[in-house]
Design a protein around this motif. Structure first.
Motif, short mmCIF file in Angstrom:
data_model
loop_
_atom_site.label_atom_id
_atom_site.label_comp_id
_atom_site.label_asym_id
_atom_site.label_seq_id
_atom_site.Cartn_x
_atom_site.Cartn_y
_atom_site.Cartn_z
N ASP A 182 0.87 -1.17 0.00
CA ASP A 182 0.00 0.00 0.00
C ASP A 182 0.92 1.23 0.00
N ALA A 183 0.74 2.11 -0.98
CA ALA A 183 1.67 3.23 -1.13
C ALA A 183 1.63 4.17 0.06
N HIS A 184 0.51 4.16 0.82
CA HIS A 184 0.36 5.09 1.93
C HIS A 184 0.64 4.44 3.28
N ASP A 185 0.77 3.13 3.30
CA ASP A 185 1.06 2.41 4.54
C ASP A 185 1.76 1.10 4.17
N THR A 186 3.08 1.16 4.14
CA THR A 186 3.82 0.01 3.62
C THR A 186 3.82 -1.19 4.58
N SER A 187 3.21 -1.03 5.78
CA SER A 187 3.03 -2.23 6.61
C SER A 187 1.94 -3.13 6.03
N VAL A 188 1.14 -2.58 5.13
CA VAL A 188 0.17 -3.38 4.38
C VAL A 188 0.84 -3.77 3.07
N ARG A 189 1.09 -5.06 2.89
CA ARG A 189 1.95 -5.50 1.78
C ARG A 189 1.43 -6.81 1.21
N TYR A 190 1.92 -7.12 0.03
CA TYR A 190 1.50 -8.36 -0.63
C TYR A 190 1.69 -9.55 0.31
N SER A 191 0.70 -10.42 0.32
CA SER A 191 0.78 -11.65 1.09
C SER A 191 0.55 -12.83 0.16
N ALA A 192 1.61 -13.60 -0.05
CA ALA A 192 1.47 -14.81 -0.88
C ALA A 192 0.46 -15.77 -0.25
N PRO A 193 0.53 -16.07 1.06
CA PRO A 193 -0.42 -17.03 1.60
C PRO A 193 -1.87 -16.56 1.51
N ASP A 194 -2.13 -15.29 1.79
CA ASP A 194 -3.52 -14.82 1.68
C ASP A 194 -4.01 -14.92 0.24
N THR A 195 -3.13 -14.59 -0.71
CA THR A 195 -3.50 -14.66 -2.12
C THR A 195 -3.76 -16.10 -2.54
N ILE A 196 -2.88 -17.00 -2.15
CA ILE A 196 -3.02 -18.42 -2.50
C ILE A 196 -4.29 -18.98 -1.89
N HIS A 197 -4.49 -18.72 -0.62
CA HIS A 197 -5.68 -19.27 0.05
C HIS A 197 -6.97 -18.72 -0.57
N ALA A 198 -7.01 -17.40 -0.79
CA ALA A 198 -8.25 -16.79 -1.26
C ALA A 198 -8.65 -17.28 -2.65
N GLN A 199 -7.68 -17.52 -3.51
CA GLN A 199 -8.03 -17.96 -4.86
C GLN A 199 -8.01 -19.49 -4.98
N GLY A 200 -7.59 -20.17 -3.92
CA GLY A 200 -7.65 -21.62 -3.91
C GLY A 200 -6.63 -22.30 -4.79
N GLY A 201 -5.52 -21.64 -5.08
CA GLY A 201 -4.49 -22.26 -5.92
C GLY A 201 -3.22 -21.45 -5.92
N ILE A 202 -2.15 -22.07 -6.42
CA ILE A 202 -0.83 -21.44 -6.32
C ILE A 202 -0.41 -20.68 -7.57
N PHE A 203 -1.10 -20.87 -8.69
CA PHE A 203 -0.70 -20.16 -9.92
C PHE A 203 -1.54 -18.90 -10.10
N LEU A 204 -0.92 -17.85 -10.58
CA LEU A 204 -1.63 -16.61 -10.87
C LEU A 204 -1.94 -16.53 -12.36
N GLU B 180 -5.87 -1.68 -7.32
CA GLU B 180 -7.13 -1.51 -6.59
C GLU B 180 -7.03 -0.43 -5.53
N ARG B 181 -5.82 0.02 -5.27
CA ARG B 181 -5.56 1.17 -4.43
C ARG B 181 -4.20 1.69 -4.87
N ASP B 182 -3.77 2.81 -4.34
CA ASP B 182 -2.43 3.31 -4.69
C ASP B 182 -1.41 2.32 -4.14
N VAL B 183 -0.60 1.76 -5.00
CA VAL B 183 0.37 0.76 -4.56
C VAL B 183 1.78 1.17 -4.96
N LEU B 184 2.73 0.74 -4.14
CA LEU B 184 4.15 0.86 -4.48
C LEU B 184 4.60 -0.51 -4.97
N VAL B 185 5.16 -0.54 -6.15
CA VAL B 185 5.63 -1.79 -6.76
C VAL B 185 7.16 -1.81 -6.76
N LEU B 186 7.72 -2.90 -6.25
CA LEU B 186 9.17 -3.13 -6.35
C LEU B 186 9.41 -4.31 -7.28
#
Lengths: 274, 204
Positions: free
Chosen positions: B42-64, B169-175
């Motif tokens: 999150d560009a305004h609060d970098t303690s909110v960051r990409y989570s591989a496990p949340d992403t994997i669990h929510a979509q029910g699979g490991i491939f994007l 989906e919000r202002d994000v900082l991408v590395l």
């Protein structure tokens, strides 16, 4: 007992000593009734309630046995090097370096510095997960109506943050966690298959290969499909033992693991710790 | 779509940008079979960051792929994959580092370039440190998991000119670390350049 006076309140409070609850630490740990080792070696003996957490700093060489007493525990685990917490569990390296996504006996839990944090030296469960992490406030509020730490269905991340805070660590210090006793398998197309528990009594034993800060949240796996929040007690026992050394079959089990142990001992030797 | 910026990231180089809500970031694999290591915050609060496990669990699979929502550690959406020419991207393998390279290949790899160093150097420009680095996405990298759990980086499915598009989906900082790895097939053993394009809907 009258608690309207200081003396009465004190007597009331003191009268609680000796109360036994289902979930509690036993202090000193050597008072645990059925130790799995020489009784004098126990250093941590606790039953963790469902929906609760615990944490401890363990010396290198300590063995840590987690037991799913009734079949609905799920131990969400994070590991940090005790005096340098910026070296911590790296789940991605753990699965990538060992060429395997699953956990079990013989597997190493690797840090982000190419070293071993802990070895899995025994496993009677076989149902574990490195992929889905733990639950969040948002997710538990959506699923169960509440995810706060003091509510009826605490989220794992909320509990790990509390355990971390008690060790001087902040939310930013928490990487993805792994979990024991509720399994997830990957199908050929990459989709996930929640395989659940192996049943009551499953246990996993880890051996600390460095001095470790251990954080554990005992909460339902995020992929548990049951609509209700089911979380039963987790037994935690730890005892003094010795770290993996050259000649141990685990040391030589794989070339990647051998180099991880070499890196670990090389690092500790330079610090005068091994 | 209006082009906000287009930049080429050289082989082995790092890159970063803020992508505003509603903007699309398109990553183009210019020469094919190049792994693009990717973290977002999150560009305004970098303690909110990409989570591989949340992403994997929510979509029910490991491939994007198209439709995958990249979730934060708060289980909130950061970006959505809106177009994908490849069909499979990695969430599991994380970044290469000098340290993990010594385990994976041997100590002779210590002096080679690695993604974690790119992430540390680029992240430092935003006040991000080592503790802010977590399991990342590897665009174009192919990491199958077999039934017994065996997993590994194998030959990629990408080809020159293929791309993946992400809507913020919000202002994000991408590395980004345009992966320098030369010891496995993630780059066909030869790192190459990729292109980053940020665009927004006309009038937006």
């Amino acid at each position: 007992m009258a608690t309207a006076t200081t003396h009465g309140a004190r007597a009331h409070a003191r009268a609680q000593e000796g109360t036994r609850a289902e979930a509690m630490p036993v202090v000193p740990a050597t008072d645990w009734p059925a130790p799995p080792c020489a009784a004098g070696h126990l250093v941590w003996a606790e039953t963790v309630a469902g929906g609760n957490y615990t944490h401890r700093v363990l010396a290198r060489g300590t063995e840590l046995r987690l037991t799913d007493l009734r079949g609905d525990a799920c131990a969400h685990l994070l590991l940090f090097v005790a005096d340098r917490p910026w070296e911590r569990l790296n789940v991605a390296d753990t699965v990538k370096v060992q060429w395997n996504a699953y956990l079990g006996e013989g597997r190493l839990l690797l840090s982000d510095q190419g070293r071993v944090l802990a070895s899995v030296i025994a496993d009677t469960s076989g149902r574990h997960d490195t992929l889905c992490g733990t639950s969040t406030l948002v997710r538990n509020t959506d699923r169960y109506g509440d995810g706060t730490p003091q509510g009826p269905s605490p989220a794992g991340r909320e509990l790990l943050q509390l355990a971390a805070a008690k060790n001087g660590l902040e939310p930013r210090d928490l990487p993805p966690s792994l979990s024991f006793f509720q399994g997830v398998a990957v199908r050929d197309d990459g989709s996930l298959d929640f395989t659940g528990s192996s049943g009551p009594g499953g246990s996993v034993t880890l051996r600390a290969e460095q001095d470790l800060t251990v954080l554990i949240a005992n909460v339902p796996h995020p992929a548990d499909p049951r609509p209700e929040y089911v979380s039963t007690p987790l037994e935690v026992l730890a005892w003094r033992a010795v770290a993996t050394a050259p000649g141990d079959p685990l040391w030589e089990a794989t070339p990647e693991g051998r180099r991880a142990f070499l890196n670990t001992v090389d690092f500790l030797a330079a610090r005068g710790l091994a | 779509m209006t082009n906000v910026k287009t930049e080429t990231v050289a082989a082995r180089a790092a890159w970063s940008s803020v992508v505003r809500t509603g903007e699309t970031l398109t990553i183009t694999d210019l020469h094919g079979n190049q792994a693009v290591d990717f973290l977002l915050y999150d560009a305004h609060d970098t303690s909110v960051r990409y989570s591989a496990p949340d992403t994997i669990h929510a979509q029910g699979g490991i491939f994007l792929t198209t439709g995958s929502v990249l979730l934060s550690n708060e289980h909130t959406p950061l970006m959505t994959v809106t177009a994908d020419d490849v069909g499979r991207h990695d969430t599991v393998g994380g970044a290469c580092s000098k340290e993990s390279n010594t385990l994976r290949y041997g100590h002779h790899t210590w002096s080679q370039h690695a993604c974690v160093d790119n992430f540390l150097a680029e992240g430092a420009r935003y006040g991000l440190g080592k503790r802010d680095l977590v399991s990342n996405i590897n665009w174009y990298m192919n990491v199958p998991v077999e039934r017994d759990g065996t997993l590994g980086i194998v030959d990629g499915l990408s080809a020159p000119g293929l791309s993946v598009a992400l809507r913020a989906e919000r202002d994000v900082l991408v590395l980004v670390s345009n992966c320098p790895q030369i010891n496995n097939p993630c780059n066909g053993f030869e790192p190459t350049a990729v292109q980053m394009t940020i665009s927004r809907a006309a009038g937006a």
